[in-house]
Design a protein around this motif. Sequence first.
Motif: not given
Lengths: 318, 326
Positions: A43-44, A48-51, A56-62, A94-102
């Motif tokens: 799942v992780l 990470a592959a589909l982050h 729902p929101y892009p990663a910082r610094p967008a 939520y978005s930031e945790v998802i992006h952080g998985s990478v």
Amino acid sequence: MVALRRNKNSEKTMKRGASQWAVAWRRFKKHKSGLFGLGMVIVLLAIAALHTVIAPYPARPAPDSFKPLYEGEAAQPPSWKHPFGTSVMGTDVYSEVIHGSVYTVYVAVTVTLITMLIAVSVGIVSGYLGSYVDDVLMRITEIFLVFPSLLFILVFARLYQLRNPEPFWNIFGINVPAGLTMVIVILSIFSWASYARVIRGEVLRMKETEYIQAAKSLGASSRWIMLRHVLPNTLSQIIVLGTLTMAVAVLLEAAVSFLGFGDPNTITWGRLMEEGLQDLSTVWWVEMFPGLAVFLTVLAFNLVGDGLSDALNPRLRE
Amino acid sequence: MGLGKYIARRAIYMVPLIIGISIVAFLVMYAAGDPIQLATAGNPSITEAQRNALREYYGLNDPIPMQYVRWLDHFVHADFGKSLYGGRPVNEIISTLFWETIKLQLVSILLAFLISLPAGIYSALKQRSATDYTISSIAIFGISVPVFWLGIVLILVFSFQLGWLPSAGAHGAPYLWPVFGIRNETLDELVHLVLPATVLTLAGLAYNVRLLRAGMLDVLRQDYIMAARASGISERKILYKYALKNAITPLITLLGISIGYMIAGAPITETVFSWPGLGRAYVAATLRLDFPLIMGITMIITIMILVANLITDMAYAWIDPRISIE
């Protein structure tokens, strides 16, 4: 009692010709918590592959990563729109945790590769060649064992933070975070020593076995024996140690970032927690969910590690 | 070889190690940056000449080997110099913070050790029972949970939500924390200890239980245990006289290591709970490059680790006569 149980072991009745790995997989499949851990790891990896798709929101610094702020939804508790709430500066946790998985996957994989590369080379060469090579390598290993590693990790990380030449390296079109990579290298340099000792012990035991002696008497070179006989036979040990290294690496990187020594340009889970700590009393969710993500990831690796160690070392099973 | 001679030999072996580690720490620290620049970066009115005067004052303009030799000379005379921030002697800073760190760590290490003994043994003896599954599951959760996150969760629940326990610091003075309505300095100290000690104990406990359980299971499979059973020796005697003695050696090592490393691992918990100890001081010193304090704490910890290793090896030989101290 113990002896009786061992005789009943079904391994003997297993089909002939099944490879060592097929047997191990069959044993692993019976290990429910190990399978559960493997599911969590998958799942992780999927997250990470589909982050970019899931979040729902892009990663910082967008600029869009701060959208909740413009919508007047900064520092909001968890809701349907923001499952993990929003931070004080108006990002969706939520978005930031998802992006952080990478980054978590990156840390787990690379720390383990570097650590195991050093540990296996030192362990095998030291154990197999013995004599003065062993002496020298083991003295070096001992020095790394007594090093107060967390302290040195922090100073080294600080060194890089202050020098901070460029935030990203462009390798084959991928933006690799330079600071995080340096933290990874530092973590690896301070984690291989105890594993090298374990592998050396294994090699010392193996060295006395007949098949190594036979290979030696047939005139095989040390290099050949180490690569063709010793290495493949330590593989099961390496896999188990490697899984544990992944767990430890994720924990340590999170701790280093949490203490404020991480890469300022990458929003890892530990970094999210560092940012949220000062507002703990008002926005607890900023701390809660990234920490939970670290916990579940480490738990997954540890469960897989336990399952693998049972499956690959049947001696320890009963 | 006599014990005194053994200790002397090990102590001599430590000297190059201590010097080596201090050199590495020194070099990394100096490579990290200029503490004066860092401290004065936010002050636009300071001139380069004033910065240079500060560097001159703290001896930071001298060549690095010369600074190291000067540091080593002071170190040999048990003097770690003065902090770059506030100018307090590092010895004084360390001696005030040392006790706070030791208090927290020692309580947790001992609690973890004492609880893990019955838990680990029981778990191994009743392998695959419901209790074993419970203990093993708690243990795997314990080694997986990030210490700082667990600390934060406990603070959220017991301090912020319920208001039962203080969330930060080692003392409440002058406002003592009321324990069942009583305000008293000892109770205040104890109540501040509860949350951080719980976190550290749980983390340590998990490692100990796993190690002891695996060790016990391994030993109970050995032939000599079966032989002992076959000769009709009571299960109790087998357990305590034969099995436990062999299973406990790795735990003794772990105890030694955790005592040696107790300050080394302190930065994380101490940061979460704002504990006024060496770990938090180390984090602060590293963030602002307070060279003398970084060196002081690093050396104290290195020496503690080396001494704990020595004591562990001796305890090992004492428990298991097969291992001799050469």
